[in-house]
Design a protein around this motif. Sequence first.
Motif, PDB file in Angstrom:
ATOM      1  N   ASP A 240     -30.747  65.949   5.180  1.00 28.26           N
ATOM      2  CA  ASP A 240     -30.046  65.323   5.359  1.00 28.26           C
ATOM      3  C   ASP A 240     -30.648  63.860   4.577  1.00 28.26           C
TER       4      ASP A 240
ATOM      5  N   MET B  20     -29.257  60.594   2.450  1.00 24.87           N
ATOM      6  CA  MET B  20     -28.624  58.971   3.017  1.00 24.87           C
ATOM      7  C   MET B  20     -28.978  58.537   1.789  1.00 24.87           C
TER       8      MET B  20
ATOM      9  N   ILE C  45     -23.265  53.557   2.377  1.00 26.89           N
ATOM     10  CA  ILE C  45     -24.152  54.334   2.665  1.00 26.89           C
ATOM     11  C   ILE C  45     -23.462  56.033   2.042  1.00 26.89           C
ATOM     12  N   TYR C  46     -23.609  56.067   1.558  1.00 24.31           N
ATOM     13  CA  TYR C  46     -23.246  57.876   1.534  1.00 24.31           C
ATOM     14  C   TYR C  46     -24.399  58.781   2.213  1.00 24.31           C
ATOM     15  N   ARG C  47     -23.612  60.079   3.247  1.00 28.31           N
ATOM     16  CA  ARG C  47     -24.887  60.539   4.182  1.00 28.31           C
ATOM     17  C   ARG C  47     -24.037  62.304   3.776  1.00 28.31           C
ATOM     18  N   CYS C  48     -24.767  62.859   3.119  1.00 25.50           N
ATOM     19  CA  CYS C  48     -24.419  64.394   3.424  1.00 25.50           C
ATOM     20  C   CYS C  48     -25.848  65.608   3.285  1.00 25.50           C
TER      21      CYS C  48
ATOM     22  N   GLU D 277     -20.243  65.604   4.122  1.00 27.38           N
ATOM     23  CA  GLU D 277     -20.413  63.581   3.737  1.00 27.38           C
ATOM     24  C   GLU D 277     -19.714  63.453   4.527  1.00 27.38           C
TER      25      GLU D 277
ATOM     26  N   VAL E 114     -27.060  54.690  13.009  1.00 24.44           N
ATOM     27  CA  VAL E 114     -27.480  55.813  11.972  1.00 24.44           C
ATOM     28  C   VAL E 114     -28.870  55.894  11.974  1.00 24.44           C
TER      29      VAL E 114
ATOM     30  N   VAL F 230     -31.762  58.750  11.125  1.00 22.72           N
ATOM     31  CA  VAL F 230     -32.352  60.382   9.454  1.00 22.72           C
ATOM     32  C   VAL F 230     -33.773  60.252   9.887  1.00 22.72           C
TER      33      VAL F 230
END
Length: 418
Positions: free
Chosen positions: A313, A315, A326-329, A341, A380, A382
Amino acid sequence: MNFERDHFSGGLLALQERQYPQAVEEFEHALNDEPGPARFYAALALLGGRNPGEKNPDDIERIEEYLDQVHLYTNVTAQYQANVLRAIVHEDYYDRYNMHAGQLDPEMLRASIEGLSAPELEPLVKHIGPAPHSRTWTAVQQVAVHFGLLTRRPERTRGTTRFPDPARPAAVARYFVPTPPRRDSSRFAMAFAGAAALVLLGIMVQSFGTLVLVAGALLLAKWGYDDLQHYKTYLRRYAQAEPKPTEAQMDHWLAEDIREITRVAGEKVMLNTELKIHGGDLVYPPQVVAGYDVDESVVRLGDDNTWHTDTHDLMVMFLTDTLISIYRCDLDFRTGCTTLEQIDEYHYRDIVAVSESAVTAPGRLIAQMFTLSISDGSKVSVAIRIDSTEDSGARTAWAGNEEALRIVKKMVRARHTV
């Protein structure tokens, strides 16, 4: 002394050093001395090293105003440079987002490339970010290759990240398959040899004992056959698990993934990902957290006492003075491909809490969760670490997790006290 000329030279120096805000200021002070070139260079510096499609409307309006004014003066070179930049703005900003931009013809503007020498084209090559939506930008790159300004035409990948190592998927898959206990191949061989010996002995005896010896041979052969099937199963399982890649190779692949994904994320968040001291938007370099999918990830504690996982995961956080992007994928570690994404932006004052907590994970593990609580009620979260009551002191695969979270906490606290 001609102070205006000093400002123009200072602008060129700042541009060369990619100090874009300083360059804009210098060129704006030099508008009276070099009215045409100063306006072109001010427009170019306003891009901040990015492509027009990533700029906000206010910046585009200022850029176009300067480019329009270039044609009020007689410097032909500046006019050609302005035409090329205007064509790129038209194609990568207006056409890209299906917005009306008047009667400009990018193809006619693009023809100005032919009037530029290598030194005159070089600023456009150096200070415009990749703009694949613009045919003019592509043409500039091609001419730059011809002039020797570029050794080859740059290639940029977008969307799903892929890496060309064909052996990686199978190697990573083997890493997470337990290696079966070593099995000796001599048992079924000895059983078959013993069965054959009993049959030969029975033939030699030629009596009632022959039947007993043959029956014993059959039982021994049956046991040997069963053991042979178990051994074949062991070989299949062993081939699925070995040879495993080393932990060093796993770490190298993860670092390669994160480096490429961070680059792509930087393009997508529409920020200049250089530090502020270098003319960019960021207070700190991009911060990366490689977390775990608590429900889906397959994890293994390696020989290096580090938890490795087949899914991350991921981030990537970009910290500016006022907000965090924040770029998350999800990263499939077998292939290096990303899915799901998502990009979010929050002002620091909208972050009402920064917390860590523990949740139960499958396999007698405990996941340590990092959570940003937002003022609108969203969160958010993780999983930043995996702990086990049996294996204390184990580390996570990405060593940057702790530092990234420390910096995020520091920035949120600092901006809440401003």
